[in-house]
Design a protein around this motif. Structure first.
Motif, PDB file in Angstrom:
ATOM      1  N   GLY A 151       0.713  -1.157  -0.042  1.00  0.00           N
ATOM      2  CA  GLY A 151       0.033  -0.064  -0.047  1.00  0.00           C
ATOM      3  C   GLY A 151       0.756   1.345  -0.054  1.00  0.00           C
ATOM      4  N   ILE A 152       1.980   1.492  -0.630  1.00  0.00           N
ATOM      5  CA  ILE A 152       2.939   2.313  -0.752  1.00  0.00           C
ATOM      6  C   ILE A 152       3.076   2.737  -2.101  1.00  0.00           C
ATOM      7  CG2 ILE A 152       3.935   1.843   1.806  1.00  0.00           C
ATOM      8  CD1 ILE A 152       6.122   0.449   0.277  1.00  0.00           C
ATOM      9  N   ILE A 153       3.812   4.266  -2.184  1.00  0.00           N
ATOM     10  CA  ILE A 153       4.052   4.648  -3.358  1.00  0.00           C
ATOM     11  C   ILE A 153       5.615   4.734  -3.492  1.00  0.00           C
ATOM     12  CG2 ILE A 153       3.734   6.466  -5.139  1.00  0.00           C
ATOM     13  CD1 ILE A 153       1.190   4.891  -4.123  1.00  0.00           C
ATOM     14  N   SER A 190      -6.628   4.633  -0.015  1.00  0.00           N
ATOM     15  CA  SER A 190      -6.791   4.272   1.643  1.00  0.00           C
ATOM     16  C   SER A 190      -5.558   4.095   2.518  1.00  0.00           C
ATOM     17  CB  SER A 190      -7.841   3.218   1.579  1.00  0.00           C
ATOM     18  OG  SER A 190      -9.001   3.351   1.014  1.00  0.00           O
ATOM     19  N   MET A 191      -4.604   3.249   1.927  1.00  0.00           N
ATOM     20  CA  MET A 191      -3.501   3.237   2.802  1.00  0.00           C
ATOM     21  C   MET A 191      -2.465   4.363   2.583  1.00  0.00           C
ATOM     22  SD  MET A 191      -3.608   0.198   3.900  1.00  0.00           S
ATOM     23  CE  MET A 191      -1.946  -0.596   4.299  1.00  0.00           C
ATOM     24  N   GLY A 192      -1.465   4.606   1.766  1.00  0.00           N
ATOM     25  CA  GLY A 192      -0.497   5.518   1.573  1.00  0.00           C
ATOM     26  C   GLY A 192       0.779   5.395   2.529  1.00  0.00           C
ATOM     27  N   ASN A 193       1.684   6.011   2.182  1.00  0.00           N
ATOM     28  CA  ASN A 193       3.058   6.024   2.853  1.00  0.00           C
ATOM     29  C   ASN A 193       3.084   6.440   4.201  1.00  0.00           C
ATOM     30  OD1 ASN A 193       3.904   5.478   0.259  1.00  0.00           O
ATOM     31  ND2 ASN A 193       4.918   7.433  -0.405  1.00  0.00           N
ATOM     32  N   ASP A 194       2.307   7.687   4.664  1.00  0.00           N
ATOM     33  CA  ASP A 194       2.488   7.753   5.889  1.00  0.00           C
ATOM     34  C   ASP A 194       1.736   6.816   7.023  1.00  0.00           C
ATOM     35  OD1 ASP A 194       3.684  10.225   5.387  1.00  0.00           O
ATOM     36  OD2 ASP A 194       1.538  11.229   5.408  1.00  0.00           O
ATOM     37  N   LYS A 195       0.730   6.212   6.304  1.00  0.00           N
ATOM     38  CA  LYS A 195       0.098   5.533   7.274  1.00  0.00           C
ATOM     39  C   LYS A 195       0.974   3.912   7.519  1.00  0.00           C
ATOM     40  CE  LYS A 195      -4.403   5.020   6.990  1.00  0.00           C
ATOM     41  NZ  LYS A 195      -5.756   4.939   6.368  1.00  0.00           N
ATOM     42  N   VAL A 196       1.466   3.761   6.133  1.00  0.00           N
ATOM     43  CA  VAL A 196       2.040   2.249   6.359  1.00  0.00           C
ATOM     44  C   VAL A 196       3.432   2.331   7.087  1.00  0.00           C
ATOM     45  CG1 VAL A 196       3.293   0.709   4.692  1.00  0.00           C
ATOM     46  CG2 VAL A 196       1.099   1.632   4.225  1.00  0.00           C
ATOM     47  N   ASN A 197       4.107   3.705   6.873  1.00  0.00           N
ATOM     48  CA  ASN A 197       5.486   3.832   7.565  1.00  0.00           C
ATOM     49  C   ASN A 197       5.419   3.937   9.052  1.00  0.00           C
ATOM     50  OD1 ASN A 197       7.142   3.782   5.214  1.00  0.00           O
ATOM     51  ND2 ASN A 197       7.182   5.842   4.838  1.00  0.00           N
ATOM     52  N   LYS A 198       4.326   4.157   9.650  1.00  0.00           N
ATOM     53  CA  LYS A 198       4.063   4.350  11.180  1.00  0.00           C
ATOM     54  C   LYS A 198       4.126   2.823  11.546  1.00  0.00           C
ATOM     55  CE  LYS A 198       1.372   8.473  11.422  1.00  0.00           C
ATOM     56  NZ  LYS A 198      -0.029   9.079  11.419  1.00  0.00           N
ATOM     57  N   ILE A 199       3.822   1.861  10.532  1.00  0.00           N
ATOM     58  CA  ILE A 199       3.867   0.448  10.955  1.00  0.00           C
ATOM     59  C   ILE A 199       5.338  -0.058  10.768  1.00  0.00           C
ATOM     60  CG2 ILE A 199       3.027  -1.913  10.413  1.00  0.00           C
ATOM     61  CD1 ILE A 199       0.467  -0.408   9.420  1.00  0.00           C
ATOM     62  N   TRP A 200       5.706   0.246   9.616  1.00  0.00           N
ATOM     63  CA  TRP A 200       7.124  -0.567   9.238  1.00  0.00           C
ATOM     64  C   TRP A 200       8.286   0.322   9.825  1.00  0.00           C
ATOM     65  CZ3 TRP A 200       7.558  -5.175   6.904  1.00  0.00           C
ATOM     66  CH2 TRP A 200       6.427  -5.835   6.492  1.00  0.00           C
ATOM     67  N   ARG A 263     -13.684  -6.098  11.966  1.00  0.00           N
ATOM     68  CA  ARG A 263     -14.197  -4.518  12.258  1.00  0.00           C
ATOM     69  C   ARG A 263     -13.658  -3.836  11.050  1.00  0.00           C
ATOM     70  NH1 ARG A 263     -10.327  -5.252  16.296  1.00  0.00           N
ATOM     71  NH2 ARG A 263      -8.851  -3.605  15.277  1.00  0.00           N
ATOM     72  N   CYS A 264     -13.118  -4.770   9.703  1.00  0.00           N
ATOM     73  CA  CYS A 264     -12.705  -3.666   8.652  1.00  0.00           C
ATOM     74  C   CYS A 264     -11.805  -2.552   8.843  1.00  0.00           C
ATOM     75  CB  CYS A 264     -13.890  -3.409   7.993  1.00  0.00           C
ATOM     76  SG  CYS A 264     -14.575  -4.880   6.866  1.00  0.00           S
ATOM     77  N   ASP A 265     -10.786  -2.904   9.812  1.00  0.00           N
ATOM     78  CA  ASP A 265     -10.080  -1.793  10.253  1.00  0.00           C
ATOM     79  C   ASP A 265      -8.685  -1.971   9.326  1.00  0.00           C
ATOM     80  OD1 ASP A 265      -8.085  -0.406  11.623  1.00  0.00           O
ATOM     81  OD2 ASP A 265      -8.917  -0.668  13.711  1.00  0.00           O
ATOM     82  N   LEU A 266      -8.389  -1.217   8.481  1.00  0.00           N
ATOM     83  CA  LEU A 266      -7.495  -1.408   7.317  1.00  0.00           C
ATOM     84  C   LEU A 266      -6.155  -1.134   7.948  1.00  0.00           C
ATOM     85  CD1 LEU A 266      -7.433  -1.686   4.275  1.00  0.00           C
ATOM     86  CD2 LEU A 266      -7.496   0.853   4.067  1.00  0.00           C
ATOM     87  N   SER A 267      -5.840  -0.250   8.862  1.00  0.00           N
ATOM     88  CA  SER A 267      -4.477  -0.064   9.519  1.00  0.00           C
ATOM     89  C   SER A 267      -4.310  -1.144  10.434  1.00  0.00           C
ATOM     90  CB  SER A 267      -4.542   1.252  10.416  1.00  0.00           C
ATOM     91  OG  SER A 267      -4.597   2.263   9.472  1.00  0.00           O
ATOM     92  N   ALA A 268      -5.115  -1.754  11.156  1.00  0.00           N
ATOM     93  CA  ALA A 268      -4.798  -2.808  11.960  1.00  0.00           C
ATOM     94  C   ALA A 268      -4.622  -4.113  11.164  1.00  0.00           C
ATOM     95  CB  ALA A 268      -6.193  -3.101  13.007  1.00  0.00           C
ATOM     96  N   ILE A 269      -5.357  -4.256  10.078  1.00  0.00           N
ATOM     97  CA  ILE A 269      -4.962  -5.388   9.311  1.00  0.00           C
ATOM     98  C   ILE A 269      -3.355  -5.331   8.696  1.00  0.00           C
ATOM     99  CG2 ILE A 269      -5.459  -6.526   6.878  1.00  0.00           C
ATOM    100  CD1 ILE A 269      -8.520  -5.737   7.429  1.00  0.00           C
ATOM    101  N   ALA A 270      -3.108  -4.073   8.239  1.00  0.00           N
ATOM    102  CA  ALA A 270      -1.671  -3.868   7.701  1.00  0.00           C
ATOM    103  C   ALA A 270      -0.946  -4.147   8.704  1.00  0.00           C
ATOM    104  CB  ALA A 270      -1.504  -2.411   7.070  1.00  0.00           C
ATOM    105  N   GLU A 271      -0.971  -3.799   9.954  1.00  0.00           N
ATOM    106  CA  GLU A 271       0.022  -4.244  10.978  1.00  0.00           C
ATOM    107  C   GLU A 271       0.095  -5.545  11.479  1.00  0.00           C
ATOM    108  OE1 GLU A 271       1.019  -2.605  15.572  1.00  0.00           O
ATOM    109  OE2 GLU A 271      -0.731  -1.758  14.629  1.00  0.00           O
ATOM    110  N   ALA A 272      -1.089  -6.137  11.420  1.00  0.00           N
ATOM    111  CA  ALA A 272      -1.094  -7.712  11.743  1.00  0.00           C
ATOM    112  C   ALA A 272      -0.408  -8.417  10.654  1.00  0.00           C
ATOM    113  CB  ALA A 272      -2.599  -8.246  11.954  1.00  0.00           C
ATOM    114  N   LEU A 273      -0.592  -8.026   9.509  1.00  0.00           N
ATOM    115  CA  LEU A 273       0.078  -8.702   8.445  1.00  0.00           C
ATOM    116  C   LEU A 273       1.484  -8.482   8.367  1.00  0.00           C
ATOM    117  CD1 LEU A 273      -2.604  -7.944   5.537  1.00  0.00           C
ATOM    118  CD2 LEU A 273      -1.924 -10.342   6.273  1.00  0.00           C
TER     119      LEU A 273
END
Length: 358
Positions: A151-153, A190-200, A263-273
């Motif tokens: 989910g990143i650019i 819906s994802m994007g760099n800011d949201k994903v980098n906060k996880i990774w 819950r269809c929580d996109l950020s939480a799904i990305a973090e768990a993955l």
């Protein structure tokens, strides 16, 4: 200029002005023709007008007028950035020169590629690029590549590193040249760099000696960063309750993934993955359903904003990371079966039907 190799199919080589060589391989003959034609269109536009071509040239489609080259068996081509005025239509499919100013994209698409073309780039792409003005991994400006499952650019150089990791780690696409489906664009938006980098990158401060590379860093520095980040997962942040052993973390984050999908929580799904949750894990207390099974029956609460519901995007993220539509629960219900029996939203059923080819 043809550089044939019968053992390597659908490859083409780009020679940049500084003589740096890039060897690229397309997924098949249609993608190969689209890429070569698109790159040539860019070269033509830059040589003629000295500027980056507009987006509708990169994915613009006209009526194809001739086949690629004179020999359909030729699959590899080298493209040189030259300003030659004597480019004749020589054997091997070299592009024609002279007085023709028509877009080269029109010259190299044949009828079999019609399902991959579109008149104007999807407008969602502009929103994606505005929301992600710099590369997720090095900060280079104006990135136009994406990793669908992350989910990143990305910029073109980082995208090359991502591609080398394999599709099980990162599925790379070009936002300008590749044709994607609406739900894939919406997932990236819906994802994007800011949201994903906060996880990774949440645990980066724990790793001494590591700093994020800049756009001007060497390819080696970027490669080390990207491999450490996504392949070895060195910058994730774990808590004590997450467990220390791999098997404990897989169990914990597989359960977290299931609940996030509920819950269809996109950020939480990305973090768990990211942290090891398995899309194949089945919840024995829920009839052997996977995260995708439980995700597709989610409906927005009556008092919630319908536009904020991300059920389709969550399902797409799970599928991009390996979830299977034909997975069975203990009652032998597949994902689409669960959606229909569970009175899922019409948008979800239509999405699943399109994915399943129904």
């Amino acid at each position: 200029k043809i550089k044939g190799n019968p053992n390597v199919r659908f490859c083409f080589e780009i020679i940049s002005p500084n003589s740096k060589s890039y060897m690229l391989q397309a997924c098949g003959p249609n993608d190969y023709k689209m890429w070569v034609a698109g790159i040539r269109a860019c070269i033509e536009q830059q040589l003629t007008h000295g500027k980056i071509p507009p987006d509708n040239m990169l994915l613009g489609a006209g009526k194809p007028t001739k086949k690629f080259g004179k020999n359909d068996n030729v699959q590899t081509e080298s493209i040189f950035f030259e300003k030659d005025d004597d480019d004749d239509d020589t054997d091997g499919g070299k592009s024609g020169g002279g007085s023709s100013n028509r877009g080269l994209f029109d010259d190299y698409l044949d009828d079999s590629n019609s399902s991959r073309t579109s008149g104007i780039r999807n407008p969602v792409v502009s929103q994606i690029l505005r929301a992600n003005p710099v590369c997720a991994d090095c900060g280079n400006r104006d990135p136009d590549w994406a990793s669908l499952n992350l989910g990143i650019i990305l910029c073109i150089e980082c995208s090359g590193v991502h591609r080398s990791l394999g599709v099980h780690v990162s599925k790379v696409r070009s936002l300008r040249l590749d044709t994607m489906r609406e739900f894939e664009y919406n997932l990236l938006l819906s994802m994007g760099n800011d949201k994903v980098n906060k996880i990774w990158e949440a645990g980066l401060h724990h790793q001494k000696g590591w700093t994020k590379p800049s756009g001007g860093a060497s390819r080696k520095a970027k490669e080390e960063w990207i491999k450490s980040k996504y392949l070895w997962k060195g910058f994730l942040e774990y808590r004590s309750e997450d467990g220390r052993e791999h098997v404990d973390r897989v169990a914990k984050f597989s359960s977290d993934l299931f609940e996030a999908a509920r819950r269809c929580d996109l950020s939480a799904i990305a973090e768990a993955l990211a942290k090891g949750g398995s899309v194949e894990w089945k919840n024995k207390e829920e009839g052997g359903k996977t995260a995708l099974h439980i995700c597709v029956v989610n409906r927005p609460a009556e008092d919630s904003d319908v536009d904020s519901w991300k059920g389709v995007e969550c399902a797409e993220l799970l599928i991009q990371n390996g979830a299977k539509l034909d997975a069975d629960d203990f009652d032998h219900h597949k994902v689409l079966d669960c959606a229909v029996l569970g009175n899922a939203k019409r948008e979800m059923i239509e999405y699943l039907s399109s994915k399943a080819g129904v």
